[in-house]
Design an enzyme around this catalytic site. Structure first.
Site, PDB file in Angstrom:
ATOM      1  N   ALA A   1      16.526  -0.420  -0.385  1.00  9.30           N
ATOM      2  CA  ALA A   1      17.259   0.829  -0.623  1.00  9.30           C
ATOM      3  C   ALA A   1      17.905   0.832  -2.001  1.00  9.30           C
ATOM      4  O   ALA A   1      17.869   1.838  -2.717  1.00  9.30           O
ATOM      5  CB  ALA A   1      18.311   1.041   0.466  1.00  9.30           C
ATOM      6  N   TYR A   2      18.482  -0.291  -2.391  1.00 12.83           N
ATOM      7  CA  TYR A   2      19.106  -0.378  -3.707  1.00 12.83           C
ATOM      8  C   TYR A   2      18.062  -0.248  -4.810  1.00 12.83           C
ATOM      9  O   TYR A   2      18.236   0.512  -5.768  1.00 12.83           O
ATOM     10  CB  TYR A   2      19.853  -1.703  -3.845  1.00 12.83           C
ATOM     11  CG  TYR A   2      20.491  -1.898  -5.197  1.00 12.83           C
ATOM     12  CD1 TYR A   2      21.612  -1.158  -5.559  1.00 12.83           C
ATOM     13  CD2 TYR A   2      19.973  -2.804  -6.113  1.00 12.83           C
ATOM     14  CE1 TYR A   2      22.202  -1.327  -6.814  1.00 12.83           C
ATOM     15  CE2 TYR A   2      20.555  -2.987  -7.360  1.00 12.83           C
ATOM     16  CZ  TYR A   2      21.670  -2.238  -7.697  1.00 12.83           C
ATOM     17  OH  TYR A   2      22.249  -2.404  -8.944  1.00 12.83           O
ATOM     18  N   SER A   3      16.956  -0.979  -4.663  1.00 15.71           N
ATOM     19  CA  SER A   3      15.909  -0.936  -5.675  1.00 15.71           C
ATOM     20  C   SER A   3      15.332   0.465  -5.819  1.00 15.71           C
ATOM     21  O   SER A   3      15.130   0.962  -6.942  1.00 15.71           O
ATOM     22  CB  SER A   3      14.800  -1.930  -5.313  1.00 15.71           C
ATOM     23  OG  SER A   3      13.789  -1.942  -6.287  1.00 15.71           O
TER      24      SER A   3
ATOM     25  N   SER B   1      16.804   3.309  -5.081  1.00 12.05           N
ATOM     26  CA  SER B   1      17.805   4.223  -5.654  1.00 12.05           C
ATOM     27  C   SER B   1      17.920   4.045  -7.159  1.00 12.05           C
ATOM     28  O   SER B   1      18.052   5.022  -7.904  1.00 12.05           O
ATOM     29  CB  SER B   1      19.162   4.018  -4.982  1.00 12.05           C
ATOM     30  OG  SER B   1      19.741   2.762  -5.303  1.00 12.05           O
TER      31      SER B   1
END
Length: 238
Positions: A155-157, A159
Site C-alpha cells: 500500500a505504501y509503495s 501510494s
C-alpha cells in the site's frame, strides 16, 4: 545560496519533520510563506515569530484530503499574497507490516489518501492560479519505495508510486505553460520517530530532513528551469 525574496511558497505538512525543515529553508532564503497543517496549533508552536507577520500565513486545521477545505485555503493564500509561486507537498505517512492479502482496506485507503490524494487536491487547487501567472514550481515528496514494490509494504509503495506518476503527468501537461513539476525520492529520513522505531540501525547513513530541503529548494529555483518531471533520489548514504 538561493534567493526567494520575490516568491510566495506554500508548504503542506509544514509542521512535520520534513515540512518544518523545508519551511525553515525557504524562510532563510527570504520567501513569503504559506504554511499548512491539519492541527490547530502546531505551526504556532513551531513558528511563533511568524504568527503576526504579514509575510507569512499559517493555515491550520486544514485536512489536505478534503478538496473543499484545500480550495478555501488556497483562495485565502492568493487573496493575501496575490499568487503562489511554489507549491511543496510534504504531507505523507508510512504504514507497513502486512502482506497484501492481510492488509486492511483502512490501511490501503489511508495511505493512498494521505500520500497521493493530498498531492492531487493541492495541485488541482493551485494550478489554475499558476496558469494565470504563466509560471510556477511544484515539488512533490515521493519515496524510494515508489520505484520497486517490497514485501509487506504494497500500500505504501503504490501510494508513493502514484505521487511519481502524478508528477510526470502534471509535468507533461504544464511544461509549455511555464510550470515545472518534479519530485524527490527520500530514503529513510533521520527523524526521532524512525530512530525510535529502528534503534539498532546505522543512523549516520540516513538522509537528514535538511538535506532533502536543500534539493527541494534547488528544484523550486530558477536553476532547475530545465528540469521537468524528474524523480530525484535523495538517499543519503543508505
Amino acid at each position: 545560496m538561493f534567493n526567494f525574496s520575490d516568491r510566495v511558497v506554500m508548504v503542506t505538512g509544514a509542521a512535520g519533520n520534513l515540512g518544518s525543515a523545508v519551511a525553515q529553508a525557504f524562510q532563510a532564503a527570504g520567501a513569503k510563506l504559506v504554511l499548512v497543517d491539519r492541527a490547530a496549533d502546531r505551526l504556532q508552536r513551531l513558528f511563533p515569530d511568524l504568527v503576526d507577520s504579514p509575510n507569512y500565513f499559517l493555515a491550520t486545521s486544514v485536512d489536505m484530503t478534503d478538496a473543499d477545505a484545500v480550495e478555501v485555503m488556497v483562495d485565502e493564500a492568493v487573496k493575501r499574497f496575490g499568487r503562489v509561486d511554489v507549491l511543496v507537498n510534504t504531507v505523507g505517512g508510512f504504514r507497513a507490516g502486512t502482506p497484501v492479502h492481510e492488509t486492511p482496506f483502512e490501511t490501503w485507503d489511508f495511505l493512498l489518501n494521505l500520500n497521493a490524494r493530498t498531492v492531487f487536491t493541492s495541485s488541482r487547487a493551485i494550478i489554475p492560479h499558476m496558469l494565470r501567472e504563466g509560471s510556477g514550481r511544484i515539488v512533490n515528496v515521493a519515496a524510494r519505495a515508489a520505484l520497486k514494490g517490497g514485501a509487506r509494504m504494497a500500500a505504501y509503495s503504490v501510494s508513493k508510486s502514484g505521487v511519481v506518476r502524478l508528477t510526470e503527468s502534471m509535468a507533461a501537461e504544464l511544461k509549455k505553460d511555464g510550470i515545472n513539476v518534479n519530485c524527490v525520492l527520500p530514503g529513510t529520513i533521520d527523524t526521532p520517530q524512525n530512530r525510535k522505531a529502528m534503534p539498532n540501525a546505522n543512523h549516520s547513513r540516513w538522509v537528514k530532513p535538511e538535506a532533502i530541503a536543500d534539493v527541494i529548494l534547488f528544484l523550486a529555483s530558477d536553476a532547475a528551469g530545465a528540469v521537468q518531471g524528474a524523480a530525484i533520489p535523495v538517499y543519503g548514504r543508505g
